[in-house]
Design an enzyme around this catalytic site. Structure first.
Site, PDB file in Angstrom:
ATOM      1  N   ASP A  81      -5.228  -3.033   1.893  1.00 25.95           N
ATOM      2  CA  ASP A  81      -4.045  -2.269   1.488  1.00 25.95           C
ATOM      3  C   ASP A  81      -4.326  -1.615   0.125  1.00 25.95           C
ATOM      4  O   ASP A  81      -4.950  -2.230  -0.753  1.00 25.95           O
ATOM      5  CB  ASP A  81      -2.866  -3.260   1.391  1.00 25.95           C
ATOM      6  CG  ASP A  81      -1.526  -2.594   1.160  1.00 25.95           C
ATOM      7  OD1 ASP A  81      -1.345  -1.435   1.591  1.00 25.95           O
ATOM      8  OD2 ASP A  81      -0.643  -3.246   0.553  1.00 25.95           O
ATOM      9  N   HIS A  82      -3.857  -0.394  -0.049  1.00 21.68           N
ATOM     10  CA  HIS A  82      -4.019   0.327  -1.331  1.00 21.68           C
ATOM     11  C   HIS A  82      -5.442   0.246  -1.879  1.00 21.68           C
ATOM     12  O   HIS A  82      -5.649  -0.146  -3.030  1.00 21.68           O
ATOM     13  CB  HIS A  82      -3.017  -0.175  -2.382  1.00 21.68           C
ATOM     14  CG  HIS A  82      -1.595   0.144  -2.032  1.00 21.68           C
ATOM     15  ND1 HIS A  82      -1.090   1.425  -2.034  1.00 21.68           N
ATOM     16  CD2 HIS A  82      -0.580  -0.657  -1.643  1.00 21.68           C
ATOM     17  CE1 HIS A  82       0.175   1.403  -1.663  1.00 21.68           C
ATOM     18  NE2 HIS A  82       0.517   0.145  -1.402  1.00 21.68           N
ATOM     19  N   GLU A 133      -2.337   7.923   2.256  1.00 24.61           N
ATOM     20  CA  GLU A 133      -0.949   8.139   1.807  1.00 24.61           C
ATOM     21  C   GLU A 133      -0.805   9.543   1.258  1.00 24.61           C
ATOM     22  O   GLU A 133      -1.627  10.009   0.471  1.00 24.61           O
ATOM     23  CB  GLU A 133      -0.584   7.105   0.722  1.00 24.61           C
ATOM     24  CG  GLU A 133       0.838   7.302   0.160  1.00 24.61           C
ATOM     25  CD  GLU A 133       1.320   6.104  -0.674  1.00 24.61           C
ATOM     26  OE1 GLU A 133       0.902   4.962  -0.391  1.00 24.61           O
ATOM     27  OE2 GLU A 133       2.098   6.324  -1.619  1.00 24.61           O
ATOM     28  N   HIS A 187       8.223  -0.080  -3.353  1.00 23.99           N
ATOM     29  CA  HIS A 187       7.543  -1.391  -3.398  1.00 23.99           C
ATOM     30  C   HIS A 187       8.345  -2.304  -4.328  1.00 23.99           C
ATOM     31  O   HIS A 187       8.681  -1.903  -5.443  1.00 23.99           O
ATOM     32  CB  HIS A 187       6.148  -1.268  -4.008  1.00 23.99           C
ATOM     33  CG  HIS A 187       5.174  -0.457  -3.208  1.00 23.99           C
ATOM     34  ND1 HIS A 187       4.776   0.804  -3.537  1.00 23.99           N
ATOM     35  CD2 HIS A 187       4.496  -0.760  -2.079  1.00 23.99           C
ATOM     36  CE1 HIS A 187       3.891   1.242  -2.673  1.00 23.99           C
ATOM     37  NE2 HIS A 187       3.706   0.318  -1.762  1.00 23.99           N
ATOM     38  N   GLY A 188       8.601  -3.534  -3.889  1.00 19.50           N
ATOM     39  CA  GLY A 188       9.305  -4.477  -4.758  1.00 19.50           C
ATOM     40  C   GLY A 188      10.796  -4.480  -4.496  1.00 19.50           C
ATOM     41  O   GLY A 188      11.274  -3.956  -3.482  1.00 19.50           O
ATOM     42  N   THR A 240       7.333  -8.427  -0.632  1.00 18.50           N
ATOM     43  CA  THR A 240       8.177  -8.961  -1.710  1.00 18.50           C
ATOM     44  C   THR A 240       9.205  -9.977  -1.217  1.00 18.50           C
ATOM     45  O   THR A 240       9.396 -11.023  -1.833  1.00 18.50           O
ATOM     46  CB  THR A 240       8.881  -7.796  -2.432  1.00 18.50           C
ATOM     47  OG1 THR A 240       7.864  -6.960  -2.991  1.00 18.50           O
ATOM     48  CG2 THR A 240       9.789  -8.285  -3.533  1.00 18.50           C
TER      49      THR A 240
HETATM   50  P1  13P Z   1       7.498  -4.603  -0.384  1.00 23.48           P
HETATM   51  O1  13P Z   1       7.144  -4.830  -1.820  1.00 23.48           O
HETATM   52  O2  13P Z   1       8.763  -3.814  -0.249  1.00 23.48           O
HETATM   53  O3  13P Z   1       7.529  -5.835   0.411  1.00 23.48           O
HETATM   54  O4  13P Z   1       6.351  -3.647   0.209  1.00 23.48           O
HETATM   55  C1  13P Z   1       5.023  -4.108   0.342  1.00 23.48           C
HETATM   56  C2  13P Z   1       4.074  -2.974   0.512  1.00 23.48           C
HETATM   57  O5  13P Z   1       4.452  -1.848   0.726  1.00 23.48           O
HETATM   58  C3  13P Z   1       2.624  -3.274   0.418  1.00 23.48           C
HETATM   59  O6  13P Z   1       1.834  -2.129   0.471  1.00 23.48           O
END
Ligand code: 13P
Length: 290
Positions: A81-82, A133, A187-188, A240
């Site tokens: 991821d990322h 992205e 995110h978060g 999160t």
């Molecule tokens: P949340 O922080 O909303 O759970 O999203 C996680 C995310 O997008 C990881 O790439």
């Protein structure tokens, strides 16, 4: 069994479902995610964000994720991821991840295309799927720590939402397998009520015709998940709320039940809460009550 991302997402789109993609920077999260997916009999994506290297390095958690995927009864994708650095992306591929995300979304369009194309060429030649992205999913200062700086001041700014026509050009130029899009999720933890542009998701999907990815998948209303899935979202990144569910269960246990205990007891409590939260997410994203 270990599977590729592309095949799982194409099937999810055909079923009008989304696959849960859980960030799992420790063994408890890996185990709870696999157990939840197996009990629900649904595919799942285990992912590790490059920015979570501060929690556990990719070379330590990567082989564990892969091993659990290989041994699982259900299809499991192992995904980076990322991925920001070339080194992390190559390392994930070398560790046997079946999918990587190249995140160059903070660069100008042409540079994002160039970086994404470079990774697609390498990954596809090795049978590895690629997510990229376009637009920018903001990060709250509360949770969501995948290595991005908080953008609290900018949250709600629709300027950086993904543009459907640009998305078409991006996908044609890069040949990515799925695309993370910005339409108002964060995110978060949401510091204010999210205002999602779900129509934009449909417009993007109509242009690109590949599965779309929702980042910031915690804390979205059930009805909004469903509309997003109908409109083209097939992978939902979720971290999160599961993280918080485990922390809250521990806090309650220590406050109301036992102030004194052994570590293994706390681990079991955290895992139980994680599994319950993952199960719920899998059910909501797959439109099922199994
Ligand atoms: P949340 O922080 O909303 O759970 O999203 C996680 C995310 O997008 C990881 O790439």
């Amino acid at each position: 069994m270990l599977v590729g991302l592309k095949e799982v997402l194409v099937q999810a789109r055909a079923n009008k479902q989304a696959i849960a993609a859980f960030n799992v920077p420790n063994l408890e999260m890996v185990r709870a995610a696999i157990q939840a997916a197996e009990e629900a009999n649904k595919p799942v994506i285990l992912q590790h964000a490059e920015g979570h290297g501060s929690l556990i390095p990719l070379e330590e958690i990567g082989p564990i994720m892969r091993q659990y995927a290989e041994r699982s009864r259900v299809p499991v994708v192992v995904h980076l991821d990322h991925g920001k650095s070339f080194e992390a992306l190559m390392q994930a591929i070398k560790l046997g991840f079946t999918s990587v995300m190249i995140d160059a979304s903070d660069l100008p369009f042409d540079e994002n295309v160039a970086r994404t194309k470079e990774i697609v060429r390498i990954a596809h030649s090795l049978g590895v799927s690629v997510e990229a992205e376009l637009g920018h999913v903001f990060t709250s200062s509360l949770g969501g720590g995948e290595g991005r700086a908080p953008d609290d001041d900018q949250i709600g700014d629709t300027e950086i939402y993904t543009n459907p026509k640009q998305a078409k050009a991006f996908v044609e130029a890069t040949d990515v397998d799925c695309l993370a899009v910005a339409f108002g999720t964060v995110h978060g933890i949401y510091l204010k009520e999210p205002r999602l542009d779900l129509t934009r998701v449909r417009e993007i999907y109509q242009e690109v015709n590949i599965p779309l990815v929702m980042h910031g998948g915690s804390g979205v209303a059930a009805a909004d998940y469903q509309t997003a899935i109908e409109n083209g979202i097939a992978k939902i990144n979720y971290y999160t709320y599961a993280n918080k569910a485990a922390a809250n269960a521990l806090k309650e246990h220590v406050t109301y039940e036992a102030q004194d205990g052994f570590f293994e007891e706390y681990v079991a409590i955290a895992m139980k809460a994680l599994k319950m939260d993952y199960t719920q997410a899998i059910q909501v994203f797959s439109n099922s009550s199994v």
